[in-house]
Design an enzyme around this catalytic site. Structure first.
Site, PDB file in Angstrom:
ATOM      1  N   GLY A 236     -10.840   4.716  -2.750  1.00 40.90           N
ATOM      2  CA  GLY A 236     -11.751   5.219  -1.719  1.00 40.90           C
ATOM      3  C   GLY A 236     -11.122   6.304  -0.868  1.00 40.90           C
ATOM      4  O   GLY A 236     -11.790   7.226  -0.455  1.00 40.90           O
ATOM      5  N   THR A 465      -4.843  -0.931  -4.251  1.00 45.09           N
ATOM      6  CA  THR A 465      -3.539  -0.798  -3.614  1.00 45.09           C
ATOM      7  C   THR A 465      -2.619  -1.984  -3.861  1.00 45.09           C
ATOM      8  O   THR A 465      -1.420  -1.875  -3.639  1.00 45.09           O
ATOM      9  CB  THR A 465      -3.745  -0.638  -2.102  1.00 45.09           C
ATOM     10  OG1 THR A 465      -4.695  -1.642  -1.695  1.00 45.09           O
ATOM     11  CG2 THR A 465      -4.307   0.720  -1.763  1.00 45.09           C
ATOM     12  N   ILE A 629       9.273  -4.405   2.649  1.00 43.54           N
ATOM     13  CA  ILE A 629       8.402  -4.115   1.512  1.00 43.54           C
ATOM     14  C   ILE A 629       8.239  -5.406   0.710  1.00 43.54           C
ATOM     15  O   ILE A 629       9.207  -5.939   0.169  1.00 43.54           O
ATOM     16  CB  ILE A 629       9.006  -2.990   0.646  1.00 43.54           C
ATOM     17  CG1 ILE A 629       9.190  -1.707   1.471  1.00 43.54           C
ATOM     18  CG2 ILE A 629       8.128  -2.729  -0.581  1.00 43.54           C
ATOM     19  CD1 ILE A 629       7.937  -1.153   2.106  1.00 43.54           C
ATOM     20  N   ASN A 631       6.317  -6.056  -2.049  1.00 39.65           N
ATOM     21  CA  ASN A 631       6.437  -5.851  -3.491  1.00 39.65           C
ATOM     22  C   ASN A 631       6.708  -4.371  -3.740  1.00 39.65           C
ATOM     23  O   ASN A 631       5.824  -3.539  -3.596  1.00 39.65           O
ATOM     24  CB  ASN A 631       5.162  -6.294  -4.204  1.00 39.65           C
ATOM     25  CG  ASN A 631       5.299  -6.215  -5.721  1.00 39.65           C
ATOM     26  OD1 ASN A 631       6.123  -5.465  -6.246  1.00 39.65           O
ATOM     27  ND2 ASN A 631       4.499  -6.994  -6.414  1.00 39.65           N
ATOM     28  N   LYS A 633       6.935  -2.623  -6.260  1.00 35.52           N
ATOM     29  CA  LYS A 633       6.252  -1.918  -7.352  1.00 35.52           C
ATOM     30  C   LYS A 633       4.951  -1.245  -6.893  1.00 35.52           C
ATOM     31  O   LYS A 633       4.830  -0.025  -6.997  1.00 35.52           O
ATOM     32  CB  LYS A 633       6.007  -2.879  -8.519  1.00 35.52           C
ATOM     33  CG  LYS A 633       5.562  -2.162  -9.780  1.00 35.52           C
ATOM     34  CD  LYS A 633       5.474  -3.114 -10.953  1.00 35.52           C
ATOM     35  CE  LYS A 633       6.616  -2.856 -11.917  1.00 35.52           C
ATOM     36  NZ  LYS A 633       6.531  -3.674 -13.106  1.00 35.52           N
ATOM     37  N   GLY A 702       3.000  -1.659   6.056  1.00 34.93           N
ATOM     38  CA  GLY A 702       1.930  -1.058   5.238  1.00 34.93           C
ATOM     39  C   GLY A 702       2.318   0.319   4.750  1.00 34.93           C
ATOM     40  O   GLY A 702       3.033   1.050   5.434  1.00 34.93           O
ATOM     41  N   VAL A 703       1.849   0.678   3.542  1.00 35.71           N
ATOM     42  CA  VAL A 703       2.344   1.892   2.897  1.00 35.71           C
ATOM     43  C   VAL A 703       1.247   2.804   2.350  1.00 35.71           C
ATOM     44  O   VAL A 703       1.534   3.783   1.686  1.00 35.71           O
ATOM     45  CB  VAL A 703       3.294   1.546   1.730  1.00 35.71           C
ATOM     46  CG1 VAL A 703       4.589   0.971   2.239  1.00 35.71           C
ATOM     47  CG2 VAL A 703       2.632   0.599   0.740  1.00 35.71           C
ATOM     48  N   GLY A 704      -0.015   2.528   2.645  1.00 38.98           N
ATOM     49  CA  GLY A 704      -1.084   3.291   1.993  1.00 38.98           C
ATOM     50  C   GLY A 704      -1.135   4.764   2.361  1.00 38.98           C
ATOM     51  O   GLY A 704      -1.472   5.599   1.535  1.00 38.98           O
ATOM     52  N   GLU A 705      -0.834   5.081   3.594  1.00 35.70           N
ATOM     53  CA  GLU A 705      -1.093   6.439   4.072  1.00 35.70           C
ATOM     54  C   GLU A 705       0.155   7.250   4.396  1.00 35.70           C
ATOM     55  O   GLU A 705       0.169   8.474   4.258  1.00 35.70           O
ATOM     56  CB  GLU A 705      -2.027   6.365   5.290  1.00 35.70           C
ATOM     57  CG  GLU A 705      -3.441   6.063   4.842  1.00 35.70           C
ATOM     58  CD  GLU A 705      -4.285   5.330   5.868  1.00 35.70           C
ATOM     59  OE1 GLU A 705      -5.149   5.955   6.466  1.00 35.70           O
ATOM     60  OE2 GLU A 705      -4.097   4.107   6.052  1.00 35.70           O
TER      61      GLU A 705
END
Ligand code: MOS
Length: 744
Positions: A236, A465, A629, A631, A633, A702-705
């Protein structure tokens, strides 16, 4: 010519995605995969002007075409309400005008009607036969942004104007980022079903709870009459965070016709009707002492928005806390254009904002004749000077130092065009990055079953994600239950309320709730054991028991003496020991004690071949401080994807509006250029992995952005280093770089 992709080996053998087999076998149910008995197909009719009025809609031919069930317009779609202003992360949508609410056209492609038919093909044919007459005006899609309205002051300290005036070294430049369109491969879709009372809505949603709230408000029904399901999302990037007007068309049509209705957008509708990252124009003024210490930072940003909605990109987000300076002001303003309403796109605010700020820092470094890494280290703040709060955890200095080391930064010679490799000119650039870290209030439940399996559920989403995987991992780590015996259920408003899959907050938000739910389920199990017949536990209090690796035992005995939880349940004829947990939210908390952000350093290498005007991003080293972190991967995968997207932001992506009719003219994947594998650089991802215990017990932010922030300015700084051309208006075009050659 073939390009060799030289990706580094994965740094970790982390758990692969637990939902991977469902996806690669094609059995994962995406929204448009839902086919219900008796289902009809809706196809919207889009305005072919960018501004004006609908004077007539002639649907007579369409209505007589084969298979057509209805043609909906303002006259007959049925009542739709507006949402009340959102006060929390609920009831949010960016385009607040319900579909067909009036006859005014404010952007190209605005829905003016919708056809519902037995098949998709029939609906498309009939939609093409709806004749719409307009009174057309020239739309305003001008790129240059200016406004007479007073800008909003987002952050201020000291006296930035005077400090800038008297600064020894100054930068005063304007940076521009274009409209960008989210292009997830999965098209937006709604499959709506109404049983006479209850709506079941299959939606492409990054936030099912909010989606339910919005739909209930707009349809005028109680929330409990709306169920929203989004099991899998073909990504998205923020474009599916909030509902869009096609959702109400599908739901209304289903209610009117008492039949399920599927509506899937086309790619060109994705460029018109479901948001975009707005164009930004940002003036940055930096003043520094001769030694490089910042004395003033001023960041004044504008972004375009639609005629009706006030979408602020929030470019000031990172400015107040990124560097230490006694004097600072960040402002923002909106400029109305005849475009669809903008929305969040990966790293909204910070990503374009940091393009401007970090580009300006690089320009300051050039003026000071100082290494840009050193300039950043010199201005590292000890606390968030904007909020006057300590950081929960900030390792920016380590990001820069580790990145410099991994990249080989000490080999850099600063003179433009001075570095070469294999006959190509090399350019090296660096930028810092950051992204907010927050938690949303979350509930989750965990069941330990009598067959040795477990179920964890939460009304959050996995948008590609890794949320399914992370939840499975937490349950497995805390219970010893193997992954193939753990069922993770997400994406359904019938589940305990969960967070949006946005802001990179989902993981941080669900952790405390899931940990508490596991603990509660174990407590339930202890109570069952204490009341059961097994003499080892009979009559014992729950607080005398412990749960180790799937077995219940007395705290003062070794885990080897324990009994498997499934045996305890079976012996007592109980199916499940259940527990629910809750996380408090941090977002919007006025009494916050910490400034919470993730940080990172981005190092980019470009190669420049002036003879053929060929520019490539060859290498990116990214060092990310996102807390613990869970995971590596999927986390590494997130950062790699973000870097690839950052190459697109720097070199390719921009939505271009036709000034005559206001249409996004490159509204397809052939003309809107996104980074392909062949454009992807070699990417080296490092996580510092310093747990941030302020945000949650596992220390994960969190690592999305975060991985997208800082990439574009690192690349344009590298382009400057290679070519001597400072590109302040994205994307970098080859034409920009030909200038010095023609001057020479
Ligand atoms: Mo992200 S733009 O919050 O989906």
């Amino acid at each position: 010519m073939a390009t060799i992709l030289n990706l580094p080996p994965r740094t970790d053998a982390g758990l692969p995605r637990v939902d991977g087999p469902l996806k690669v076998s094609g059995t994962a149910m995406y929204t448009s995969d839902h086919n219900l008995p008796g289902m009809l197909y809706a196809v919207p009719v889009c305005a072919t002007i960018g501004r004006g009025t609908v004077t007539a809609i002639d649907s007579s031919r369409a209505e007589e075409m084969p298979g057509v069930k209805a043609v909906y317009t303002r006259q007959n779609l049925g009542k739709l309400y507006r949402t009340a202003p959102a006060t929390d992360i609920s009831g949010i949508l960016d385009e607040r005008r319900p579909p067909f609410e009036d006859d005014t056209i404010r952007y190209y492609g605005q829905y003016v009607a919708a056809v519902v038919a037995n098949t998709f093909e029939q609906a498309v044919a009939a939609a093409n036969a709806v004749k719409v007459t307009y009174q057309s005006e020239k739309p305003d899609v001008r790129e240059h942004l200016e406004t007479d309205e007073k800008p909003k002051v987002d952050s201020q300290r000291g006296d930035p104007d005077n400090a800038f005036q008297s600064a020894a070294v100054k930068v005063d430049e304007t940076y521009v980022t274009p409209t960008e369109t989210h292009n997830p491969i999965e098209l937006h879709a709604s499959v709506a079903d109404w049983d006479g009372q209850n709506f079941t809505l299959y939606e492409t949603s990054q936030a099912v709870m909010n989606h339910r709230d919005v739909m209930a408000q707009m349809l005028g029904v109680p929330q409990e009459n709306v169920r929203v399901i989004s099991r899998f999302l073909g990504s998205g990037f923020g474009g599916k965070l909030w509902p869009w007007t096609h959702c109400m068309i599908a739901a209304s049509a289903a209610r009117n016709l008492k039949r399920p209705v599927k509506l899937v957008l086309t790619r060109d509708m994705m460029f018109q009707n479901v948001g975009h990252r707005p164009r930004t124009q940002q003036r940055v003024r930096l003043g520094a002492a001769a030694d490089g210490k910042l004395v003033s930072v001023m960041h004044d940003s504008l972004n375009h928005t639609s005629i009706l909605d006030d979408y602020s990109e929030g470019c000031s987000e990172a400015t107040p806390y990124t560097y230490s300076t006694p004097n600072l002001r960040a402002t923002s303003g909106l400029v109305r254009r005849n475009v669809g309403t903008p929305t969040s796109m990966r790293g909204p605010g910070a990503v374009p904002g940091l393009f401007a700020l970090e580009s300006a820092i690089d320009e300051l470094a050039v003026k000071l004749n100082m290494d840009p890494v050193k300039l950043r280290l010199l201005n590292e703040p000890e606390k968030d000077e904007g909020l006057n709060l300590p950081f929960s955890s900030r390792h920016m200095v380590e990001c820069l130092n580790v990145g410099a080391e991994k990249f080989g930064w000490s080999q850099r010679t600063p003179q433009v065009g001075s570095m070469r490799k294999d006959g190509l000119i090399l350019g090296w650039g660096v930028a810092g990055c950051s992204w907010i870290a927050e938690r949303m209030e979350t509930e989750a439940s965990v069941d330990l079953h009598n067959d040795g399996s477990a179920r964890v559920s939460c009304a959050t989403q996995d948008i590609g994600t890794g949320t399914y995987t992370v939840l499975s991992q937490i349950v497995s780590q805390k219970t010893g239950i193997p992954h193939h015996k753990i069922e993770v259920v997400l994406g359904d408003t019938d589940l305990p309320p969960g967070p949006i899959s946005g802001g990179s907050w989902a993981t941080a938000s669900v952790i405390p709730a899931v940990l508490e739910a596991i603990e509660k389920a174990q407590q339930t199990l202890f109570a069952i054991a204490g009341q059961g017949k097994d003499p080892a536990f009979a009559g014992k209090k729950p607080d005398a028991m412990a749960f180790t690796n799937g077995s219940v035992h007395l705290k003062d005995k070794s885990p080897d003496s324990g009994v498997r939880f499934e045996e305890i349940l079976s012996a007592n004829n109980i199916r499940s020991a259940s527990g629910s947990g809750k996380s408090e939210g941090t977002f919007g908390n006025p009494n916050r004690k910490y400034s919470m952000h993730s940080f990172g350093a981005q190092f980019a290498e470009v190669t420049w071949q002036p003879e053929t005007a060929r520019l490539r991003v060859s290498r990116v080293v990214t060092v990310i401080d996102a807390g613990h972190i869970i995971n590596p991967k999927p986390a590494q995968n997130q950062i790699e994807g973000a870097v690839v997207m950052g190459v697109g932001m720097a070199l390719f992506e921009q939505t271009v509006y036709d000034p005559r009719f206001g249409a996004p003219i490159n509204n397809n994947l052939a003309d809107y250029i996104v980074t392909t594998n062949a454009d992807a650089p070699q990417i080296d991802v490092t996580f510092l992995d310093h747990p941030d215990k302020v945000i949650n017990p596992l220390g994960a932010r969190g690592v999305g952005e975060i991985g997208l922030a800082g990439i574009a300015p690192a690349i344009t700084s590298a382009v400057y280093h290679a070519t001597g051309v400072r590109v302040r208006k994205l994307p970098v075009r080859i034409e920009d770089l030909l200038e010095p050659a023609s001057r020479a």
